[in-house]
Enzyme design. Structure first.
Site, PDB file in Angstrom:
ATOM      1  N   GLY A  96       1.579   1.624 -14.028  1.00  0.00           N
ATOM      2  CA  GLY A  96       1.249   2.615 -12.999  1.00  0.00           C
ATOM      3  C   GLY A  96       2.320   3.682 -12.920  1.00  0.00           C
ATOM      4  N   SER A 105       2.208   6.694 -14.055  1.00  0.00           N
ATOM      5  CA  SER A 105       1.733   8.076 -14.186  1.00  0.00           C
ATOM      6  C   SER A 105       1.929   8.890 -12.912  1.00  0.00           C
ATOM      7  CB  SER A 105       0.256   8.092 -14.607  1.00  0.00           C
ATOM      8  OG  SER A 105      -0.540   7.384 -13.688  1.00  0.00           O
ATOM      9  N   VAL A 113      -4.823  -2.188 -16.514  1.00  0.00           N
ATOM     10  CA  VAL A 113      -4.475  -3.570 -16.134  1.00  0.00           C
ATOM     11  C   VAL A 113      -5.685  -4.379 -15.666  1.00  0.00           C
ATOM     12  CG1 VAL A 113      -2.043  -3.073 -15.598  1.00  0.00           C
ATOM     13  CG2 VAL A 113      -3.760  -2.965 -13.772  1.00  0.00           C
ATOM     14  N   ASN A 144       3.666  -2.555 -11.136  1.00  0.00           N
ATOM     15  CA  ASN A 144       3.474  -1.644 -10.003  1.00  0.00           C
ATOM     16  C   ASN A 144       2.036  -1.145  -9.855  1.00  0.00           C
ATOM     17  OD1 ASN A 144       4.300   0.816  -8.147  1.00  0.00           O
ATOM     18  ND2 ASN A 144       3.297   1.692  -9.964  1.00  0.00           N
ATOM     19  N   SER A 150       3.293  -5.446  -0.946  1.00  0.00           N
ATOM     20  CA  SER A 150       3.084  -4.451   0.125  1.00  0.00           C
ATOM     21  C   SER A 150       3.343  -5.098   1.480  1.00  0.00           C
ATOM     22  CB  SER A 150       1.640  -3.956   0.095  1.00  0.00           C
ATOM     23  OG  SER A 150       1.352  -3.210   1.267  1.00  0.00           O
ATOM     24  N   TYR A 202      -7.150  -5.905  -0.420  1.00  0.00           N
ATOM     25  CA  TYR A 202      -5.806  -5.419  -0.768  1.00  0.00           C
ATOM     26  C   TYR A 202      -4.738  -6.390  -0.250  1.00  0.00           C
ATOM     27  CZ  TYR A 202      -1.958  -2.017  -1.126  1.00  0.00           C
ATOM     28  OH  TYR A 202      -0.779  -1.372  -1.428  1.00  0.00           O
ATOM     29  N   ALA A 250      -5.061  -9.556   0.437  1.00  0.00           N
ATOM     30  CA  ALA A 250      -5.121 -10.821  -0.317  1.00  0.00           C
ATOM     31  C   ALA A 250      -4.439 -10.655  -1.672  1.00  0.00           C
ATOM     32  CB  ALA A 250      -6.569 -11.259  -0.494  1.00  0.00           C
ATOM     33  N   LYS A 288      -2.052  -8.572  -2.472  1.00  0.00           N
ATOM     34  CA  LYS A 288      -0.601  -8.366  -2.330  1.00  0.00           C
ATOM     35  C   LYS A 288       0.103  -9.635  -1.821  1.00  0.00           C
ATOM     36  CE  LYS A 288      -0.445  -4.111  -3.783  1.00  0.00           C
ATOM     37  NZ  LYS A 288       0.270  -3.783  -5.031  1.00  0.00           N
ATOM     38  N   ILE A 297       4.660   4.599   2.281  1.00  0.00           N
ATOM     39  CA  ILE A 297       5.397   5.463   1.364  1.00  0.00           C
ATOM     40  C   ILE A 297       4.545   6.681   1.027  1.00  0.00           C
ATOM     41  CG2 ILE A 297       6.613   5.556  -0.866  1.00  0.00           C
ATOM     42  CD1 ILE A 297       7.658   3.348   1.141  1.00  0.00           C
TER      43      ILE A 297
HETATM   44  P1  NDP Z   1      -0.769   5.755  -6.559  1.00  0.00           P
HETATM   45  O1  NDP Z   1      -2.244   5.641  -6.319  1.00  0.00           O
HETATM   46  O2  NDP Z   1      -0.098   7.026  -6.267  1.00  0.00           O
HETATM   47  O3  NDP Z   1      -0.458   5.328  -8.071  1.00  0.00           O
HETATM   48  C1  NDP Z   1      -1.037   4.178  -8.596  1.00  0.00           C
HETATM   49  C2  NDP Z   1      -0.628   4.039 -10.036  1.00  0.00           C
HETATM   50  O4  NDP Z   1      -1.262   2.871 -10.554  1.00  0.00           O
HETATM   51  C3  NDP Z   1      -1.041   5.206 -10.880  1.00  0.00           C
HETATM   52  O5  NDP Z   1      -0.021   5.507 -11.790  1.00  0.00           O
HETATM   53  C4  NDP Z   1      -2.280   4.698 -11.600  1.00  0.00           C
HETATM   54  O6  NDP Z   1      -2.351   5.305 -12.860  1.00  0.00           O
HETATM   55  C5  NDP Z   1      -1.950   3.221 -11.736  1.00  0.00           C
HETATM   56  N1  NDP Z   1      -3.147   2.410 -11.894  1.00  0.00           N
HETATM   57  C6  NDP Z   1      -4.160   2.242 -11.028  1.00  0.00           C
HETATM   58  N2  NDP Z   1      -5.102   1.452 -11.572  1.00  0.00           N
HETATM   59  C7  NDP Z   1      -4.654   1.117 -12.810  1.00  0.00           C
HETATM   60  C8  NDP Z   1      -5.175   0.336 -13.872  1.00  0.00           C
HETATM   61  N3  NDP Z   1      -6.374  -0.269 -13.791  1.00  0.00           N
HETATM   62  N4  NDP Z   1      -4.440   0.202 -14.997  1.00  0.00           N
HETATM   63  C9  NDP Z   1      -3.253   0.814 -15.120  1.00  0.00           C
HETATM   64  N5  NDP Z   1      -2.700   1.567 -14.152  1.00  0.00           N
HETATM   65  C10 NDP Z   1      -3.406   1.723 -13.022  1.00  0.00           C
HETATM   66  O7  NDP Z   1      -0.116   4.562  -5.750  1.00  0.00           O
HETATM   67  P2  NDP Z   1       1.382   4.346  -5.186  1.00  0.00           P
HETATM   68  O8  NDP Z   1       2.372   4.942  -6.092  1.00  0.00           O
HETATM   69  O9  NDP Z   1       1.368   4.680  -3.758  1.00  0.00           O
HETATM   70  O10 NDP Z   1       1.424   2.758  -5.288  1.00  0.00           O
HETATM   71  C11 NDP Z   1       2.054   2.060  -6.337  1.00  0.00           C
HETATM   72  C12 NDP Z   1       2.057   0.588  -5.987  1.00  0.00           C
HETATM   73  O11 NDP Z   1       2.727   0.415  -4.741  1.00  0.00           O
HETATM   74  C13 NDP Z   1       0.662   0.000  -5.802  1.00  0.00           C
HETATM   75  O12 NDP Z   1       0.635  -1.321  -6.298  1.00  0.00           O
HETATM   76  C14 NDP Z   1       0.485   0.011  -4.299  1.00  0.00           C
HETATM   77  O13 NDP Z   1      -0.421  -0.977  -3.876  1.00  0.00           O
HETATM   78  C15 NDP Z   1       1.907  -0.294  -3.848  1.00  0.00           C
HETATM   79  N6  NDP Z   1       2.194   0.116  -2.486  1.00  0.00           N
HETATM   80  C16 NDP Z   1       2.102   1.434  -2.100  1.00  0.00           C
HETATM   81  C17 NDP Z   1       2.386   1.783  -0.795  1.00  0.00           C
HETATM   82  C18 NDP Z   1       2.319   3.196  -0.292  1.00  0.00           C
HETATM   83  O14 NDP Z   1       2.466   3.396   0.914  1.00  0.00           O
HETATM   84  N7  NDP Z   1       2.125   4.195  -1.135  1.00  0.00           N
HETATM   85  C19 NDP Z   1       2.771   0.772   0.192  1.00  0.00           C
HETATM   86  C20 NDP Z   1       2.852  -0.569  -0.327  1.00  0.00           C
HETATM   87  C21 NDP Z   1       2.570  -0.857  -1.613  1.00  0.00           C
HETATM   88  P3  NDP Z   1      -3.697   5.733 -13.621  1.00  0.00           P
HETATM   89  O15 NDP Z   1      -4.685   6.152 -12.592  1.00  0.00           O
HETATM   90  O16 NDP Z   1      -3.216   6.818 -14.520  1.00  0.00           O
HETATM   91  O17 NDP Z   1      -4.095   4.500 -14.380  1.00  0.00           O
END
Ligand code: NDP
Length: 249
Positions: A13, A15, A64, A90, A142, A155, A157, A159, A188
């Site tokens: 993740g 990107s 993933v 992540n 999370s 979500y 469950a 996490k 965040i």
């Molecule tokens: P974003 O939605 O901004 O980014 C999510 C990332 O995950 C992207 O890079 C996306 O890339 C990648 N992703 C999603 N699905 C897939 C997949 N099937 N395969 C590979 N990559 C995937 O989320 P955040 O940066 O906010 O969150 C990152 C992590 O932190 C997550 O696990 C989220 O649950 C957790 N989190 C976030 C919080 C927040 O407040 N922002 C709070 C608590 C936890 P692409 O689409 O290019 O595949």
């Protein structure tokens, strides 16, 4: 020379959002970073940013939610770098709805991406990490996995499940010099939270003693700490980075 010099890291993740910030921070501290996600153009941009700053990085396509994609990405990374020493799981998604009306597909998609994907990718990389006798696995959980949340049963469950996976794996691999920890971010500011309406945002901010959202860099710095030599005696831990939103045990 920085603390992670010479280490090989893989961030899923990467990107955008927290994953991208983790990749940049690990690279800034000296690691060579494999960036993985589905959107290759954005991965390439992040890898280019790391290289422009003097770091080393490469992009790998990874979904993933697909076991085939996990196997082939793990192989590509190992072929390219020989090993993965720091694995940051992540990648994650949310598909929110109340339990009473949640579609089975939304349940399955979130569990497959946030939990099963972490298990499968970790499993694919574990044998070489065990042989290497040094490793850091850091799972991004999370605050919702700690507290639960109305409208996020799938979500939460996934996490909370990550925390159980983290602690079980920590026990399994400790004797080989591998630590396994989770970071549990609070609210965040990233693309994931950008679409939240003002009312919900205000309600969340009211629950945060520090009175502000966190930044992706603040999560990345916690991840980099857990990856460092300084964290060698920490395993099976859940590090809350949430401005005080949840102060659990
Ligand atoms: P974003 O939605 O901004 O980014 C999510 C990332 O995950 C992207 O890079 C996306 O890339 C990648 N992703 C999603 N699905 C897939 C997949 N099937 N395969 C590979 N990559 C995937 O989320 P955040 O940066 O906010 O969150 C990152 C992590 O932190 C997550 O696990 C989220 O649950 C957790 N989190 C976030 C919080 C927040 O407040 N922002 C709070 C608590 C936890 P692409 O689409 O290019 O595949």
């Amino acid at each position: 020379m920085s603390g992670l010099q010479g280490r090989i890291a893989l961030v899923t993740g990467a990107s955008q959002g927290i994953g991208r910030a983790c990749a940049l921070e690990l690279a800034r501290q000296g690691a060579t970073v494999a960036l993985a996600a589905r959107t290759e153009s954005r991965l390439a941009e992040a890898a280019a940013e790391i290289e422009a700053a003097g770091g080393q990085a490469a992009a790998f396509a990874l979904d993933v939610a697909s076991e085939d994609s996990i196997r082939s990405a793990a192989k590509s990374v190992l072929d390219r770098f020989g090993k993965v020493e720091i694995l940051v799981n992540n990648a994650g998604i949310a598909r929110d709805d109340l339990a009473i009306r949640m579609k089975r597909t939304d349940w399955d998609e979130v569990i497959a991406t946030n939990l099963t994907g972490v298990f499968l990718l970790t499993q694919a990389l574990l044998r070489p990490m065990l042989k290497n006798r040094w490793g850091r696995i850091i799972n991004i959980s999370s605050v919702i996995g700690r507290m639960g949340q109305t409208g996020q049963p799938n979500y939460a469950a996934s996490k909370a499940g990550l925390i159980g996976l983290t602690r079980s794996l920590a026990r399994e691999v400790a004797s080989r010099g591998i630590t396994v920890n989770a970071v549990a971010p609070g609210y965040i500011e990233t693309p994931m939270t950008a679409e939240m309406d003002a009312e919900r945002r205000a309600a969340i901010l009211a629950q945060i003693p520090l009175g502000r959202p966190g930044s992706d860099l603040e999560i990345a710095q916690a991840v980099a700490f857990l990856a460092s030599e300084g964290a060698a005696y920490i395993t099976g831990h859940v590090l809350d980075v949430n401005g005080g939103m949840f102060m659990g045990g």
